[in-house]
Design an enzyme around this catalytic site. Sequence first.
Site, PDB file in Angstrom:
ATOM      1  CD  GLU A   1     108.834  17.866   2.450  1.00  0.00           C
ATOM      2  OE1 GLU A   1     107.944  17.065   2.766  1.00  0.00           O
ATOM      3  OE2 GLU A   1     108.638  18.859   1.734  1.00  0.00           O
TER       4      GLU A   1
ATOM      5  CB  SER B   1     103.840  25.973   8.500  1.00  0.00           C
ATOM      6  OG  SER B   1     103.010  25.373   9.466  1.00  0.00           O
ATOM      7  CG  ASN B   2     108.793  28.023  11.020  1.00  0.00           C
ATOM      8  OD1 ASN B   2     109.270  27.143  10.294  1.00  0.00           O
ATOM      9  ND2 ASN B   2     109.361  29.205  11.174  1.00  0.00           N
ATOM     10  CD  GLU B   3     102.835  28.907  12.045  1.00  0.00           C
ATOM     11  OE1 GLU B   3     103.290  28.206  11.104  1.00  0.00           O
ATOM     12  OE2 GLU B   3     102.815  30.143  11.995  1.00  0.00           O
TER      13      GLU B   3
ATOM     14  CB  SER C   1     109.025  22.080  -5.579  1.00  0.00           C
ATOM     15  OG  SER C   1     108.526  22.773  -4.471  1.00  0.00           O
TER      16      SER C   1
ATOM     17  CD  GLN D   1     106.659  16.015  -0.736  1.00  0.00           C
ATOM     18  OE1 GLN D   1     106.692  17.225  -0.906  1.00  0.00           O
ATOM     19  NE2 GLN D   1     106.841  15.466   0.444  1.00  0.00           N
TER      20      GLN D   1
ATOM     21  CB  SER E   1     100.432  20.488  -0.815  1.00  0.00           C
ATOM     22  OG  SER E   1     101.451  20.385   0.128  1.00  0.00           O
TER      23      SER E   1
HETATM   24  C1  LIG Z   1     108.452  26.870  -1.393  1.00  0.00           C
HETATM   25  C2  LIG Z   1     107.415  25.788  -1.208  1.00  0.00           C
HETATM   26  C3  LIG Z   1     107.594  24.570  -1.841  1.00  0.00           C
HETATM   27  C4  LIG Z   1     106.645  23.554  -1.678  1.00  0.00           C
HETATM   28  N1  LIG Z   1     106.839  22.381  -2.362  1.00  0.00           N
HETATM   29  C5  LIG Z   1     105.914  21.391  -2.235  1.00  0.00           C
HETATM   30  C6  LIG Z   1     106.049  20.177  -2.991  1.00  0.00           C
HETATM   31  O1  LIG Z   1     106.999  20.004  -3.770  1.00  0.00           O
HETATM   32  N2  LIG Z   1     105.099  19.220  -2.847  1.00  0.00           N
HETATM   33  C7  LIG Z   1     104.036  19.358  -2.002  1.00  0.00           C
HETATM   34  O2  LIG Z   1     103.238  18.425  -1.898  1.00  0.00           O
HETATM   35  N3  LIG Z   1     103.856  20.519  -1.295  1.00  0.00           N
HETATM   36  C8  LIG Z   1     104.771  21.531  -1.397  1.00  0.00           C
HETATM   37  N4  LIG Z   1     104.596  22.714  -0.697  1.00  0.00           N
HETATM   38  C9  LIG Z   1     103.395  22.885   0.131  1.00  0.00           C
HETATM   39  C10 LIG Z   1     103.643  22.882   1.612  1.00  0.00           C
HETATM   40  O3  LIG Z   1     103.949  21.597   2.076  1.00  0.00           O
HETATM   41  C11 LIG Z   1     102.377  23.467   2.273  1.00  0.00           C
HETATM   42  O4  LIG Z   1     102.294  24.830   1.870  1.00  0.00           O
HETATM   43  C12 LIG Z   1     102.420  23.385   3.764  1.00  0.00           C
HETATM   44  O5  LIG Z   1     102.259  22.045   4.153  1.00  0.00           O
HETATM   45  C13 LIG Z   1     101.353  24.276   4.437  1.00  0.00           C
HETATM   46  O6  LIG Z   1     100.096  23.994   3.927  1.00  0.00           O
HETATM   47  P1  LIG Z   1      99.097  25.156   3.420  1.00  0.00           P
HETATM   48  O7  LIG Z   1      99.880  26.059   2.518  1.00  0.00           O
HETATM   49  O8  LIG Z   1      97.863  24.498   2.870  1.00  0.00           O
HETATM   50  O9  LIG Z   1      98.735  25.975   4.712  1.00  0.00           O
HETATM   51  P2  LIG Z   1      97.630  25.646   5.808  1.00  0.00           P
HETATM   52  O10 LIG Z   1      97.725  24.213   6.188  1.00  0.00           O
HETATM   53  O11 LIG Z   1      96.308  26.170   5.329  1.00  0.00           O
HETATM   54  O12 LIG Z   1      98.151  26.516   6.998  1.00  0.00           O
HETATM   55  C14 LIG Z   1      97.949  27.935   7.083  1.00  0.00           C
HETATM   56  C15 LIG Z   1      98.571  28.415   8.394  1.00  0.00           C
HETATM   57  O13 LIG Z   1      97.906  27.802   9.504  1.00  0.00           O
HETATM   58  C16 LIG Z   1      98.845  27.126  10.319  1.00  0.00           C
HETATM   59  N5  LIG Z   1      98.274  25.876  10.852  1.00  0.00           N
HETATM   60  C17 LIG Z   1      97.601  24.920  10.159  1.00  0.00           C
HETATM   61  N6  LIG Z   1      97.246  23.916  10.993  1.00  0.00           N
HETATM   62  C18 LIG Z   1      97.727  24.235  12.227  1.00  0.00           C
HETATM   63  C19 LIG Z   1      97.712  23.606  13.504  1.00  0.00           C
HETATM   64  N7  LIG Z   1      97.116  22.430  13.676  1.00  0.00           N
HETATM   65  N8  LIG Z   1      98.315  24.242  14.540  1.00  0.00           N
HETATM   66  C20 LIG Z   1      98.948  25.431  14.376  1.00  0.00           C
HETATM   67  N9  LIG Z   1      98.976  26.100  13.198  1.00  0.00           N
HETATM   68  C21 LIG Z   1      98.394  25.501  12.140  1.00  0.00           C
HETATM   69  C22 LIG Z   1     100.001  26.799   9.386  1.00  0.00           C
HETATM   70  O14 LIG Z   1     101.196  26.562  10.078  1.00  0.00           O
HETATM   71  C23 LIG Z   1     100.052  28.058   8.527  1.00  0.00           C
HETATM   72  O15 LIG Z   1     100.742  29.085   9.186  1.00  0.00           O
HETATM   73  C24 LIG Z   1     105.514  23.754  -0.845  1.00  0.00           C
HETATM   74  C25 LIG Z   1     105.335  24.975  -0.180  1.00  0.00           C
HETATM   75  C26 LIG Z   1     106.262  25.986  -0.363  1.00  0.00           C
HETATM   76  C27 LIG Z   1     106.034  27.293   0.342  1.00  0.00           C
END
Ligand SMILES: Cc1cc2nc3c(=O)[nH]c(=O)nc-3n(C[C@H](O)[C@H](O)[C@H](O)COP(=O)(O)OP(=O)(O)OC[C@H]3O[C@@H](n4cnc5c(N)ncnc54)[C@H](O)[C@@H]3O)c2cc1C
Length: 396
Positions: free
Chosen positions: A239, A361-363, A156, A120, A123
């Site tokens: 998902e 994320s949880n948030e 992933s 997928q 991101s």
């Molecule tokens: C083990 C793992 C597997 C993954 N596999 C895939 C995959 O196969 N394909 C894929 O496309 N992606 C994948 N991801 C990516 C994942 O979907 C993203 O990491 C996730 O969506 C968070 O985005 P970010 O890391 O850019 O964090 P950010 O969006 O930069 O967020 C950083 C922090 O800010 C918080 N935050 C952001 N916006 C808000 C808001 N509006 N309100 C409150 N808090 C907020 C977030 O919750 C987080 O704590 C994977 C991630 C992990 C850890």
Amino acid sequence: MPADEFRAKALAWLQEHATPFTAEAADRFAPTLDESKAFQKGLAEAGLAGITWPTEYGGQGLGEDELIAFNEVSADFLMPTGPFVIGLGMPAPTILELGTEEQKKRHIPKMLTGEEIWCQLFSEPNGGSDVASLQTTATRTETGSWLINGQKVWTSGAQFSDFGAILARTDPTVPRHAGITMFIVDMHHPGVTVRPLVVATGDAPFNEVYFDDVEVPADAVIGEVNAGWAAAVVMLRNERVTIGARGRARNNPLGFDTLREIASDVGTSDDPGVRRKLAMVYARETAAAAFGRVLHEGALSGEPIGARGSVGKLAGAEFGLWASDAAEEIVGQDIALLSGKSAKVAKMILAGPGSATAGGSNEIQRNIIAERVLGLPKDPGAADRKTPFNQLKLSK
Ligand SMILES: Cc1cc2nc3c(=O)[nH]c(=O)nc-3n(C[C@H](O)[C@H](O)[C@H](O)COP(=O)(O)OP(=O)(O)OC[C@H]3O[C@@H](n4cnc5c(N)ncnc54)[C@H](O)[C@@H]3O)c2cc1C
């Protein structure tokens, strides 16, 4: 076939082809990709894959009782099906819901037999939670095909995937949710570069993926051109259920069965504090699994999961983080050793924060629950939904 008969058939096949769960067997369990593929092929040939999916696309056309029976029986075995979890959990149901007849016939049977592995590609480095800010582009050529350029991250399984479901911006002149399209992309195309990302466990489960003039045909669009946001919502909904709302699996390293077995081995199982923690692990794990089962049963009988999937995803991630702390007390000082029976537990503790981020994320799950389950006002941080994408101020 009655569900009892199906359960007996599944059990007989698993007893012959899969490893029964014990903490010790789980610790040694490291299937190769070829072993995983052979196992998935066997599952499909035995009529145990795509249990509720239509027979014309390689499924079994059975009902929720059979699916639940399989989930219950298989929880007692170590199944090397990890490489197929994303494809079967997310792109496949999205293609079944929105794909063309040709896409379903071409891909779903091969996904079920493990001949096609999928990833997928949502991101990006400048937008994970905010998926609609994506900057990868797809530009239409004179022949009607599309050229994809850009970068994805945290993908992933990209290192062994044959295809990916990718979101790309196809019209920057309209608001950001309106100009996105979902495509099927061949991961073996020469313009695709996959670079592994190593995490704290020492593994490289995900990757950054670069697209450099990757050509995809016109019929690679999943759903409609510029309606990719709707397709993304379908996939994200699947998902959350795939990641979060699973049944109680015996082979979960942070689950009750593993922790109880290790506590007996390391001699902490008579400690009243440890016993209390184990009971809480059991209660929390069973509650999360019960909620997952309610969602699954509802979904199979046509009740939309909607935003409740976020409750399941959040419950699963919170359980993982809480159980990591509990495991440290239950297992004792052996937890510091990345060897022996507790090795898989230690790895799960290191991976715990990742599962609270993966799939949203949880948030973000809490935002969704607040807005769509509880009816609270919209997140004020969300960027303008009406301004054309090319007029937004985004980080490069
Ligand atoms: C083990 C793992 C597997 C993954 N596999 C895939 C995959 O196969 N394909 C894929 O496309 N992606 C994948 N991801 C990516 C994942 O979907 C993203 O990491 C996730 O969506 C968070 O985005 P970010 O890391 O850019 O964090 P950010 O969006 O930069 O967020 C950083 C922090 O800010 C918080 N935050 C952001 N916006 C808000 C808001 N509006 N309100 C409150 N808090 C907020 C977030 O919750 C987080 O704590 C994977 C991630 C992990 C850890």
